[in-house]
Design a protein around this motif. Structure first.
Motif, PDB file in Angstrom:
ATOM      1  N   CYS A 130      -3.309-106.700  59.838  1.00 25.95           N
ATOM      2  CA  CYS A 130      -3.665-105.656  60.799  1.00 25.95           C
ATOM      3  C   CYS A 130      -5.176-105.525  60.927  1.00 25.95           C
ATOM      4  O   CYS A 130      -5.935-105.891  60.026  1.00 25.95           O
ATOM      5  N   SER A 131      -5.589-104.994  62.066  1.00 24.41           N
ATOM      6  CA  SER A 131      -6.986-104.669  62.345  1.00 24.41           C
ATOM      7  C   SER A 131      -7.024-103.223  62.816  1.00 24.41           C
ATOM      8  O   SER A 131      -6.101-102.768  63.508  1.00 24.41           O
ATOM      9  N   CYS A 132      -8.066-102.505  62.450  1.00 25.87           N
ATOM     10  CA  CYS A 132      -8.147-101.074  62.750  1.00 25.87           C
ATOM     11  C   CYS A 132      -9.305-100.746  63.687  1.00 25.87           C
ATOM     12  O   CYS A 132     -10.385-101.337  63.587  1.00 25.87           O
ATOM     13  N   TYR A 133      -9.072 -99.766  64.560  1.00 23.14           N
ATOM     14  CA  TYR A 133     -10.073 -99.330  65.532  1.00 23.14           C
ATOM     15  C   TYR A 133     -10.037 -97.804  65.605  1.00 23.14           C
ATOM     16  O   TYR A 133      -8.963 -97.200  65.677  1.00 23.14           O
ATOM     17  N   THR A 134     -11.202 -97.210  65.603  1.00 23.85           N
ATOM     18  CA  THR A 134     -11.293 -95.748  65.628  1.00 23.85           C
ATOM     19  C   THR A 134     -11.830 -95.288  66.972  1.00 23.85           C
ATOM     20  O   THR A 134     -12.945 -95.670  67.363  1.00 23.85           O
ATOM     21  N   TRP A 135     -11.032 -94.520  67.687  1.00 24.17           N
ATOM     22  CA  TRP A 135     -11.511 -93.900  68.917  1.00 24.17           C
ATOM     23  C   TRP A 135     -10.701 -92.651  69.234  1.00 24.17           C
ATOM     24  O   TRP A 135      -9.597 -92.454  68.732  1.00 24.17           O
ATOM     25  N   ASP A 136     -11.283 -91.791  70.052  1.00 26.40           N
ATOM     26  CA  ASP A 136     -10.676 -90.539  70.472  1.00 26.40           C
ATOM     27  C   ASP A 136     -10.131 -90.736  71.881  1.00 26.40           C
ATOM     28  O   ASP A 136     -10.879 -91.085  72.802  1.00 26.40           O
ATOM     29  N   LEU A 137      -8.841 -90.511  72.058  1.00 24.87           N
ATOM     30  CA  LEU A 137      -8.216 -90.727  73.362  1.00 24.87           C
ATOM     31  C   LEU A 137      -8.735 -89.765  74.432  1.00 24.87           C
ATOM     32  O   LEU A 137      -8.571 -90.024  75.621  1.00 24.87           O
ATOM     33  N   ALA A 138      -9.350 -88.677  74.015  1.00 27.13           N
ATOM     34  CA  ALA A 138      -9.926 -87.742  74.980  1.00 27.13           C
ATOM     35  C   ALA A 138     -11.282 -88.200  75.491  1.00 27.13           C
ATOM     36  O   ALA A 138     -11.851 -87.588  76.394  1.00 27.13           O
ATOM     37  N   GLN A 139     -11.803 -89.308  74.927  1.00 28.98           N
ATOM     38  CA  GLN A 139     -13.110 -89.839  75.311  1.00 28.98           C
ATOM     39  C   GLN A 139     -12.923 -91.229  75.932  1.00 28.98           C
ATOM     40  O   GLN A 139     -12.837 -92.224  75.206  1.00 28.98           O
ATOM     41  N   PRO A 140     -12.857 -91.326  77.258  1.00 27.28           N
ATOM     42  CA  PRO A 140     -12.594 -92.617  77.919  1.00 27.28           C
ATOM     43  C   PRO A 140     -13.559 -93.722  77.516  1.00 27.28           C
ATOM     44  O   PRO A 140     -13.154 -94.881  77.363  1.00 27.28           O
ATOM     45  N   ASN A 141     -14.836 -93.393  77.321  1.00 29.87           N
ATOM     46  CA  ASN A 141     -15.799 -94.438  76.950  1.00 29.87           C
ATOM     47  C   ASN A 141     -15.463 -95.050  75.595  1.00 29.87           C
ATOM     48  O   ASN A 141     -15.714 -96.237  75.357  1.00 29.87           O
ATOM     49  N   GLN A 142     -14.845 -94.268  74.717  1.00 24.74           N
ATOM     50  CA  GLN A 142     -14.493 -94.778  73.393  1.00 24.74           C
ATOM     51  C   GLN A 142     -13.314 -95.744  73.458  1.00 24.74           C
ATOM     52  O   GLN A 142     -13.372 -96.849  72.913  1.00 24.74           O
ATOM     53  N   TRP A 143     -12.212 -95.316  74.118  1.00 26.46           N
ATOM     54  CA  TRP A 143     -11.044 -96.206  74.116  1.00 26.46           C
ATOM     55  C   TRP A 143     -11.236 -97.414  75.045  1.00 26.46           C
ATOM     56  O   TRP A 143     -10.670 -98.481  74.813  1.00 26.46           O
ATOM     57  N   GLN A 144     -12.052 -97.271  76.076  1.00 28.79           N
ATOM     58  CA  GLN A 144     -12.329 -98.431  76.925  1.00 28.79           C
ATOM     59  C   GLN A 144     -13.083 -99.504  76.147  1.00 28.79           C
ATOM     60  O   GLN A 144     -12.750-100.694  76.216  1.00 28.79           O
ATOM     61  N   ALA A 145     -14.100 -99.079  75.393  1.00 31.08           N
ATOM     62  CA  ALA A 145     -14.838-100.025  74.556  1.00 31.08           C
ATOM     63  C   ALA A 145     -13.938-100.570  73.454  1.00 31.08           C
ATOM     64  O   ALA A 145     -14.020-101.760  73.089  1.00 31.08           O
ATOM     65  N   GLY A 146     -13.053 -99.725  72.936  1.00 32.33           N
ATOM     66  CA  GLY A 146     -12.146-100.151  71.885  1.00 32.33           C
ATOM     67  C   GLY A 146     -11.165-101.211  72.353  1.00 32.33           C
ATOM     68  O   GLY A 146     -10.913-102.195  71.635  1.00 32.33           O
ATOM     69  N   ILE A 147     -10.624-101.047  73.541  1.00 30.10           N
ATOM     70  CA  ILE A 147      -9.689-102.030  74.080  1.00 30.10           C
ATOM     71  C   ILE A 147     -10.390-103.367  74.308  1.00 30.10           C
ATOM     72  O   ILE A 147      -9.821-104.444  74.069  1.00 30.10           O
ATOM     73  N   GLU A 148     -11.633-103.307  74.726  1.00 26.66           N
ATOM     74  CA  GLU A 148     -12.406-104.540  74.899  1.00 26.66           C
ATOM     75  C   GLU A 148     -12.535-105.272  73.572  1.00 26.66           C
ATOM     76  O   GLU A 148     -12.392-106.507  73.512  1.00 26.66           O
ATOM     77  N   GLN A 149     -12.766-104.537  72.487  1.00 29.11           N
ATOM     78  CA  GLN A 149     -12.860-105.146  71.162  1.00 29.11           C
ATOM     79  C   GLN A 149     -11.524-105.748  70.733  1.00 29.11           C
ATOM     80  O   GLN A 149     -11.477-106.850  70.165  1.00 29.11           O
TER      81      GLN A 149
END
Length: 261
Positions: A58-77
């Motif tokens: 597994c790989s882990c990513y930390t982001w807040d779903l209420a913050q679009p800039n966070q999950w957008q960057a996270g999905i790119e990763q």
């Protein structure tokens, strides 16, 4: 039963605890390569450790779903590492309890952003890869409140129900691409969220939390709360090759709680 998904790649949202954690563990046990996301890094590490101790990856990513800039960057990763995600489990935390009236616009906006727009946006980013390879599973976890609104959960009832219409519409649009889209509805599953809601109701009504739990269990046909792993098993089946002809469905995992047809 061999679910025939060993080697697939799955992203599970809110995988730090509760239903998300159990779903991640169940998929990992099927040989799925796991990508986990949550806003609580410490909780996420606990799930990851359990998966690795069982021999999973597994790989882990930390982001807040209420913050679009966070999950957008996270999905790119995620896509940079995985290439394509085959299985997406849209699972979000619930908003605070309260009535359907009296909330500020900001509170409603935050709930809609974190529980609806994030789900739609993440799905849109991962869907092209699924359609290109002509195989994909999109599973969205909601709440029994989308079928029978739950008292004092106005924010959850109102926001989550929009995901049913979205999911059903999407299912028809991508079915011929080999992508299935389904909603899973949990009833009273024994998680920290359920304990929190029982405690909040107990405080609100001036009663003992144990009495609230016993009363709630009595309203369920099976007479008990569900176990998280029971819910995770249903999600795993919907994520599998075995469920290739199931799409556009809303599946209840509630022990007979919801009385309506």
């Amino acid at each position: 039963m061999d679910l025939k998904i060993s080697g697939r790649r799955a992203l599970v949202m809110s995988a730090g605890g509760g239903l998300g954690s159990e779903i991640a563990l169940a998929l990992a046990a099927e040989g799925v390569e796991m990508y986990l996301a949550d806003r609580d890094a410490a909780a996420l590490d606990v799930t990851a450790q359990r998966i690795r101790e069982a021999g999973g990856n597994c790989s882990c990513y930390t982001w807040d779903l209420a913050q679009p800039n966070q999950w957008q960057a996270g999905i790119e990763q995620v896509l940079q590492r995985a290439g394509t995600i085959d299985i997406l489990v849209n699972n979000t935390g619930g908003p605070p309890p309260g009535p359907a009236h009296g909330h500020s616009t900001a509170v409603w906006r935050n709930a809609f952003e974190s529980m609806v727009l994030s789900v739609i946006g993440i799905t849109d980013l991962l869907l092209p890869g699924m359609r290109e390879q002509r195989w994909g599973r999109i599973i969205t976890s909601t709440s029994s409140g989308v079928v029978a609104p739950i008292a004092n959960l106005g924010l959850s009832n109102a926001t989550r129900i929009s995901l049913l219409g979205w999911s059903k519409s999407l299912a028809r649009e991508v079915a011929r691409d080999g992508v299935t889209v389904n909603v899973v509805v949990p009833g009273r599953i024994a998680t920290r969220r359920t304990q929190f809601l029982d405690a909040a109701r107990a405080e609100r009504e001036g009663r003992a939390a144990d009495d609230i739990e016993k009363e709630s269990a009595a309203s369920i046909a099976m007479g008990r709360y569900g176990r998280p792993e029971e819910y995770a098993d249903v999600v795993s089946f919907l994520a599998s090759e075995r469920a290739s002809y199931v799409t556009g469905s809303t599946v209840r995992v509630d022990g007979g709680l919801i009385a309506s047809i």
